[in-house]
Design a protein around this motif. Structure first.
Motif, mmCIF file in Angstrom:
data_model
loop_
_atom_site.group_PDB
_atom_site.id
_atom_site.type_symbol
_atom_site.label_atom_id
_atom_site.label_comp_id
_atom_site.label_asym_id
_atom_site.label_seq_id
_atom_site.Cartn_x
_atom_site.Cartn_y
_atom_site.Cartn_z
ATOM 1 N N ALA A 1 1.504 -9.347 -2.869
ATOM 2 C CA ALA A 1 0.095 -9.006 -2.668
ATOM 3 C C ALA A 1 -0.170 -8.155 -1.428
ATOM 4 C CB ALA A 1 -0.769 -10.268 -2.628
ATOM 5 N N GLU A 2 0.851 -7.678 -0.757
ATOM 6 C CA GLU A 2 0.637 -6.795 0.388
ATOM 7 C C GLU A 2 0.523 -5.347 -0.076
ATOM 8 O OE1 GLU A 2 2.566 -8.828 4.292
ATOM 9 O OE2 GLU A 2 3.952 -7.700 3.026
ATOM 10 N N THR A 3 -0.172 -4.554 0.718
ATOM 11 C CA THR A 3 -0.297 -3.128 0.447
ATOM 12 C C THR A 3 0.118 -2.350 1.685
ATOM 13 O OG1 THR A 3 -2.598 -3.022 1.183
ATOM 14 C CG2 THR A 3 -2.227 -3.503 -1.144
ATOM 15 N N LEU B 1 10.593 11.286 -1.983
ATOM 16 C CA LEU B 1 11.292 10.304 -2.800
ATOM 17 C C LEU B 1 10.876 8.903 -2.339
ATOM 18 C CD1 LEU B 1 13.475 9.933 -5.006
ATOM 19 C CD2 LEU B 1 15.118 9.671 -3.130
ATOM 20 N N MET B 2 10.311 8.123 -3.254
ATOM 21 C CA MET B 2 9.903 6.749 -2.965
ATOM 22 C C MET B 2 10.891 5.813 -3.660
ATOM 23 S SD MET B 2 6.270 4.847 -3.695
ATOM 24 C CE MET B 2 5.393 6.170 -2.888
ATOM 25 N N THR B 3 11.478 4.883 -2.898
ATOM 26 C CA THR B 3 12.487 3.973 -3.427
ATOM 27 C C THR B 3 12.086 2.538 -3.134
ATOM 28 O OG1 THR B 3 14.198 5.623 -3.017
ATOM 29 C CG2 THR B 3 14.934 3.365 -3.373
ATOM 30 N N ALA B 4 12.224 1.671 -4.127
ATOM 31 C CA ALA B 4 11.958 0.243 -3.966
ATOM 32 C C ALA B 4 13.222 -0.537 -4.284
ATOM 33 C CB ALA B 4 10.834 -0.197 -4.896
ATOM 34 N N THR B 5 13.496 -1.551 -3.479
ATOM 35 C CA THR B 5 14.643 -2.414 -3.701
ATOM 36 C C THR B 5 14.344 -3.793 -3.145
ATOM 37 O OG1 THR B 5 17.039 -2.613 -3.431
ATOM 38 C CG2 THR B 5 15.807 -1.808 -1.545
ATOM 39 N N VAL B 6 15.022 -4.809 -3.645
ATOM 40 C CA VAL B 6 14.903 -6.162 -3.117
ATOM 41 C C VAL B 6 15.889 -6.290 -1.966
ATOM 42 C CG1 VAL B 6 15.209 -8.615 -3.596
ATOM 43 C CG2 VAL B 6 14.287 -7.114 -5.349
ATOM 44 N N TYR C 1 0.165 4.027 -5.966
ATOM 45 C CA TYR C 1 1.266 3.575 -6.813
ATOM 46 C C TYR C 1 1.333 2.059 -6.771
ATOM 47 C CZ TYR C 1 2.702 8.407 -6.981
ATOM 48 O OH TYR C 1 2.719 9.754 -7.182
ATOM 49 N N ARG C 2 1.747 1.480 -7.869
ATOM 50 C CA ARG C 2 1.902 0.031 -7.988
ATOM 51 C C ARG C 2 3.397 -0.276 -8.065
ATOM 52 N NH1 ARG C 2 -0.910 -0.603 -12.406
ATOM 53 N NH2 ARG C 2 -2.780 -1.052 -11.236
ATOM 54 N N LEU C 3 3.800 -1.275 -7.314
ATOM 55 C CA LEU C 3 5.184 -1.733 -7.316
ATOM 56 C C LEU C 3 5.213 -3.128 -7.923
ATOM 57 C CD1 LEU C 3 8.164 -1.686 -6.379
ATOM 58 C CD2 LEU C 3 7.355 -2.540 -4.173
ATOM 59 N N SER C 4 6.092 -3.326 -8.896
ATOM 60 C CA SER C 4 6.192 -4.656 -9.502
ATOM 61 C C SER C 4 7.635 -4.947 -9.891
ATOM 62 C CB SER C 4 5.289 -4.761 -10.732
ATOM 63 O OG SER C 4 5.706 -3.854 -11.728
ATOM 64 N N TYR C 5 7.913 -6.227 -10.061
ATOM 65 C CA TYR C 5 9.206 -6.711 -10.536
ATOM 66 C C TYR C 5 8.927 -7.562 -11.762
ATOM 67 C CZ TYR C 5 11.450 -5.128 -6.292
ATOM 68 O OH TYR C 5 11.952 -4.344 -5.288
ATOM 69 N N VAL D 1 13.033 -11.473 -12.556
ATOM 70 C CA VAL D 1 13.940 -11.607 -11.419
ATOM 71 C C VAL D 1 15.155 -10.704 -11.548
ATOM 72 C CG1 VAL D 1 15.454 -13.229 -10.219
ATOM 73 C CG2 VAL D 1 13.197 -13.948 -10.902
ATOM 74 N N ASP D 2 15.679 -10.550 -12.747
ATOM 75 C CA ASP D 2 16.898 -9.768 -12.942
ATOM 76 C C ASP D 2 16.648 -8.307 -13.302
ATOM 77 O OD1 ASP D 2 18.742 -11.754 -12.348
ATOM 78 O OD2 ASP D 2 18.577 -12.615 -14.345
ATOM 79 N N SER D 3 15.396 -7.855 -13.248
ATOM 80 C CA SER D 3 15.107 -6.473 -13.610
ATOM 81 C C SER D 3 14.992 -5.590 -12.372
ATOM 82 C CB SER D 3 13.799 -6.401 -14.417
ATOM 83 O OG SER D 3 12.712 -6.742 -13.591
ATOM 84 N N SER D 4 15.025 -4.304 -12.614
ATOM 85 C CA SER D 4 14.812 -3.349 -11.537
ATOM 86 C C SER D 4 13.313 -3.264 -11.238
ATOM 87 C CB SER D 4 15.303 -1.958 -11.959
ATOM 88 O OG SER D 4 16.695 -1.978 -12.153
ATOM 89 N N PRO D 5 12.969 -2.859 -10.028
ATOM 90 C CA PRO D 5 11.545 -2.719 -9.715
ATOM 91 C C PRO D 5 10.928 -1.597 -10.532
ATOM 92 C CG PRO D 5 12.902 -1.866 -7.926
ATOM 93 C CD PRO D 5 13.830 -2.496 -8.915
ATOM 94 N N VAL D 6 9.616 -1.667 -10.685
ATOM 95 C CA VAL D 6 8.860 -0.630 -11.398
ATOM 96 C C VAL D 6 7.894 -0.019 -10.400
ATOM 97 C CG1 VAL D 6 7.194 -0.168 -13.246
ATOM 98 C CG2 VAL D 6 9.052 -1.823 -13.602
ATOM 99 N N ILE D 7 7.920 1.310 -10.290
ATOM 100 C CA ILE D 7 6.960 2.033 -9.460
ATOM 101 C C ILE D 7 6.181 2.926 -10.418
ATOM 102 C CG2 ILE D 7 6.602 3.591 -7.523
ATOM 103 C CD1 ILE D 7 9.505 2.955 -6.636
ATOM 104 N N GLU D 8 4.860 2.722 -10.476
ATOM 105 C CA GLU D 8 4.061 3.499 -11.408
ATOM 106 C C GLU D 8 2.733 3.909 -10.766
ATOM 107 O OE1 GLU D 8 3.474 0.912 -14.731
ATOM 108 O OE2 GLU D 8 2.476 -0.610 -13.535
ATOM 109 N N PRO D 9 2.162 5.016 -11.211
ATOM 110 C CA PRO D 9 0.856 5.425 -10.679
ATOM 111 C C PRO D 9 -0.183 4.360 -10.963
ATOM 112 C CG PRO D 9 1.862 7.213 -11.907
ATOM 113 C CD PRO D 9 2.697 5.986 -12.166
ATOM 114 N N ALA D 10 -1.086 4.172 -10.034
ATOM 115 C CA ALA D 10 -2.189 3.220 -10.195
ATOM 116 C C ALA D 10 -3.498 3.981 -10.050
ATOM 117 C CB ALA D 10 -2.097 2.127 -9.152
ATOM 118 N N PHE D 11 -4.504 3.549 -10.782
ATOM 119 C CA PHE D 11 -5.801 4.233 -10.740
ATOM 120 C C PHE D 11 -6.879 3.298 -10.305
ATOM 121 C CE2 PHE D 11 -3.145 6.405 -13.825
ATOM 122 C CZ PHE D 11 -3.216 7.695 -13.365
#
Length: 82
Positions: free
Chosen positions: A13-15, A26-31, A65-69, A72-82
């Motif tokens: 829930a942080e932004t 280049l925007m990269t998300a990782t655990v 952009y929205r970041l979600s997982y 638990v075993d999936s890669s993160p998702v980075i997608e445009p948010a409106f």
């Protein structure tokens, strides 16, 4: 990460807001680690997963952009948010 440099550590829930120069980035998300209920079933392979997207920043334009997982075993998702 932004342009391969650590830019933020986020919890649920942080932004975060980045002031980027116009152009391609280049925007990269990782655990990096997991704790609490999110840590249940987390494997080293899941922690190593990452997702990158290229974003184009225009002058005087705000992009969200929205970041979600999804799991638990999936890669993160980075997608445009409106």
């Amino acid at each position: 990460m932004v342009d391969e440099k650590m830019a933020a550590h986020l919890n649920t829930a942080e932004t975060v807001t980045f002031a980027l120069k116009p152009g391609r980035h280049l925007m990269t998300a990782t655990v990096l680690e997991a704790s609490g209920l999110c840590a249940l079933g987390v494997t080293k392979a899941a922690i190593a997963r990452q997702r990158s997207i290229e974003i184009l920043v225009d002058v005087d334009t705000t992009r969200k952009y929205r970041l979600s997982y999804p799991t638990v075993d999936s890669s993160p998702v980075i997608e445009p948010a409106f």
